[in-house]
Design an enzyme around this catalytic site. Structure first.
Site, mmCIF file in Angstrom:
data_model
loop_
_atom_site.group_PDB
_atom_site.id
_atom_site.type_symbol
_atom_site.label_atom_id
_atom_site.label_comp_id
_atom_site.label_asym_id
_atom_site.label_seq_id
_atom_site.Cartn_x
_atom_site.Cartn_y
_atom_site.Cartn_z
ATOM 1 N N SER A 1 0.835 -1.213 0.000
ATOM 2 C CA SER A 1 0.000 0.000 0.000
ATOM 3 C C SER A 1 0.866 1.258 0.000
ATOM 4 O O SER A 1 1.872 1.346 0.710
ATOM 5 C CB SER A 1 -0.889 0.014 1.246
ATOM 6 N N LYS B 1 -14.050 -2.902 2.330
ATOM 7 C CA LYS B 1 -14.884 -1.689 2.251
ATOM 8 C C LYS B 1 -16.340 -1.936 2.655
ATOM 9 O O LYS B 1 -17.000 -1.035 3.149
ATOM 10 C CB LYS B 1 -14.803 -1.076 0.849
ATOM 11 N N GLY C 1 -19.308 -3.401 -10.247
ATOM 12 C CA GLY C 1 -18.983 -3.916 -8.912
ATOM 13 C C GLY C 1 -18.784 -2.763 -7.938
ATOM 14 O O GLY C 1 -19.235 -1.632 -8.177
ATOM 15 N N ARG D 1 -20.355 -7.095 -17.784
ATOM 16 C CA ARG D 1 -20.430 -8.495 -18.230
ATOM 17 C C ARG D 1 -21.751 -9.112 -17.789
ATOM 18 O O ARG D 1 -22.355 -9.894 -18.509
ATOM 19 C CB ARG D 1 -19.236 -9.239 -17.606
ATOM 20 N N TYR E 1 -4.129 1.126 -10.815
ATOM 21 C CA TYR E 1 -2.846 1.711 -11.177
ATOM 22 C C TYR E 1 -1.786 0.626 -11.101
ATOM 23 O O TYR E 1 -1.917 -0.343 -10.368
ATOM 24 C CB TYR E 1 -2.478 2.901 -10.288
HETATM 25 P P1 ATR Z 1 -14.400 -4.254 -7.370
HETATM 26 O O1 ATR Z 1 -14.545 -3.955 -5.910
HETATM 27 O O2 ATR Z 1 -12.991 -4.179 -7.883
HETATM 28 O O3 ATR Z 1 -15.357 -3.488 -8.205
HETATM 29 P P2 ATR Z 1 -16.137 -6.494 -7.747
HETATM 30 O O4 ATR Z 1 -17.187 -5.847 -6.911
HETATM 31 O O5 ATR Z 1 -15.881 -7.955 -7.601
HETATM 32 O O6 ATR Z 1 -14.742 -5.803 -7.513
HETATM 33 O O7 ATR Z 1 -16.486 -6.165 -9.284
HETATM 34 C C1 ATR Z 1 -15.669 -6.557 -10.320
HETATM 35 C C2 ATR Z 1 -16.213 -5.984 -11.636
HETATM 36 O O8 ATR Z 1 -15.332 -6.353 -12.715
HETATM 37 C C3 ATR Z 1 -17.578 -6.496 -12.020
HETATM 38 O O9 ATR Z 1 -18.244 -5.517 -12.784
HETATM 39 C C4 ATR Z 1 -17.225 -7.717 -12.890
HETATM 40 O O10 ATR Z 1 -18.224 -8.128 -13.784
HETATM 41 P P3 ATR Z 1 -19.444 -9.083 -13.257
HETATM 42 O O11 ATR Z 1 -20.399 -8.175 -12.555
HETATM 43 O O12 ATR Z 1 -19.988 -9.661 -14.509
HETATM 44 O O13 ATR Z 1 -18.804 -10.097 -12.357
HETATM 45 C C5 ATR Z 1 -16.043 -7.150 -13.662
HETATM 46 N N1 ATR Z 1 -15.109 -8.147 -14.185
HETATM 47 C C6 ATR Z 1 -14.274 -8.954 -13.492
HETATM 48 N N2 ATR Z 1 -13.509 -9.683 -14.318
HETATM 49 C C7 ATR Z 1 -13.864 -9.354 -15.594
HETATM 50 C C8 ATR Z 1 -13.441 -9.747 -16.899
HETATM 51 N N3 ATR Z 1 -12.476 -10.658 -17.068
HETATM 52 N N4 ATR Z 1 -14.037 -9.165 -17.962
HETATM 53 C C9 ATR Z 1 -14.992 -8.226 -17.804
HETATM 54 N N5 ATR Z 1 -15.454 -7.808 -16.599
HETATM 55 C C10 ATR Z 1 -14.896 -8.355 -15.509
#
Ligand code: ATR
Length: 278
Positions: free
Chosen positions: A15, A66, A130, A153, A221
């Protein structure tokens, strides 16, 4: 004892928050100590309780805590409640813990102040639905954008976000779709809030999404440009950025909440990223 602050996460060793806040404190002549705390994956509450019981005054919270922090806080800012996540905790009167979310305002400040991208009247595409995506919707709407399209997705999740934020800024149009729904559309700003970059991956996006004078922004990042950033460059985005500026700006917002002093962020950003990488 110096005033105590910390960041909770798992993992947390890499971090940048301790460096950032130590810089802010030095620059603004505040006497405080800021450290990184590795909480067990199922042990956020116990770790945070121990920290505040031992005199801790405030904390940042990062992945994967979070949501735990949202539950942990006794009171919430409206923006944290709508974001469904807390990244900043503050001990108040009677040891009550206040929870806020400064991620979205950090993004908006990086875009507008550091990248000189005026959000007013802009068409924005948000990729992902997400936690990270949800955290940035409200400040983007409040910055005066006129269109926000959320593509994901799993399109139902994008639709749920539209339902949560619908009506917050009546002048802004909120829509959602799967990737295919983006065919033939153009945006001034495309934000990658999916976690696909973590896997070195990219959603299957159509060509031609970038309008002229457009900005691409990856909330992630890294030392190297992410797959999304490389793709955006190829697709003709005028400016491409990663989330380092957002990290520094959300930290400055938290610092301001805790200390009522606003630190200058540019020197810290230059220290963390002496050379622009795209
Ligand atoms: P974060 O806190 O980083 O937002 P999260 O709540 O698990 O983590 O959300 C991850 C996001 O990335 C979601 O929108 C997920 O899509 P889904 O809702 O369909 O799961 C998206 N995501 C993760 N891996 C992906 C990939 N390989 N291609 C496209 N979208 C992806």
């Amino acid at each position: 004892m110096l005033d105590q602050y910390a960041v909770f996460g798992n993992p947390i060793a890499h971090s940048k928050s301790p460096q950032i806040h130590t810089w802010f404190a030095k620059q603004t002549h505040q006497s405080l100590e800021y450290r990184a705390i590795l909480a067990p994956e199922d042990g956020f509450e116990a770790s945070a309780n121990a920290f505040f019981a031992q005199g801790g005054l405030g904390a940042n919270v990062t992945v994967p805590f979070k949501l735990d922090a949202l539950v942990f806080a006794n009171t919430l800012s409206p923006r944290a409640r709508r974001a469904g996540a807390v990244n900043t905790l503050q001990k108040g009167k009677n040891n009550q813990i206040y929870g806020d979310n400064t991620d979205g305002i950090g993004l908006v400040r990086d875009l507008t102040t550091n990248l000189n991208f005026n959000l007013a009247g802009k068409k924005v595409l948000l990729l992902g639905a997400g936690g990270a995506a949800r955290g940035v919707v409200e400040p983007l709407l409040n910055a005066g954008i006129t269109q926000l399209h959320i593509a994901n997705r799993t399109p139902e999740k994008a639709r749920q976000l539209v339902d949560i934020f619908h009506g917050l800024q009546p002048k802004a149009q909120l829509t959602s779709s799967y990737w295919q729904g983006l065919e033939g559309r153009q945006f001034d700003l495309v934000i990658n809030a999916t976690s696909s970059s973590l896997a070195g991956d990219l959603p299957p996006l159509p060509e031609g999404l970038f309008a002229s004078e457009s900005q691409a922004y990856d909330l992630m990042y890294s030392q190297k440009p992410t797959p999304f950033m490389l793709w955006a460059q190829q697709q003709g985005a005028s400016q491409v950025a990663d989330g380092l500026g957002m990290l520094v700006e959300q930290a400055a917002e938290a610092f301001f909440l805790w200390r009522q002093v606003r630190p200058a962020t540019q020197p810290v950003f230059e220290y963390l990223r002496p050379v622009k990488h795209v």
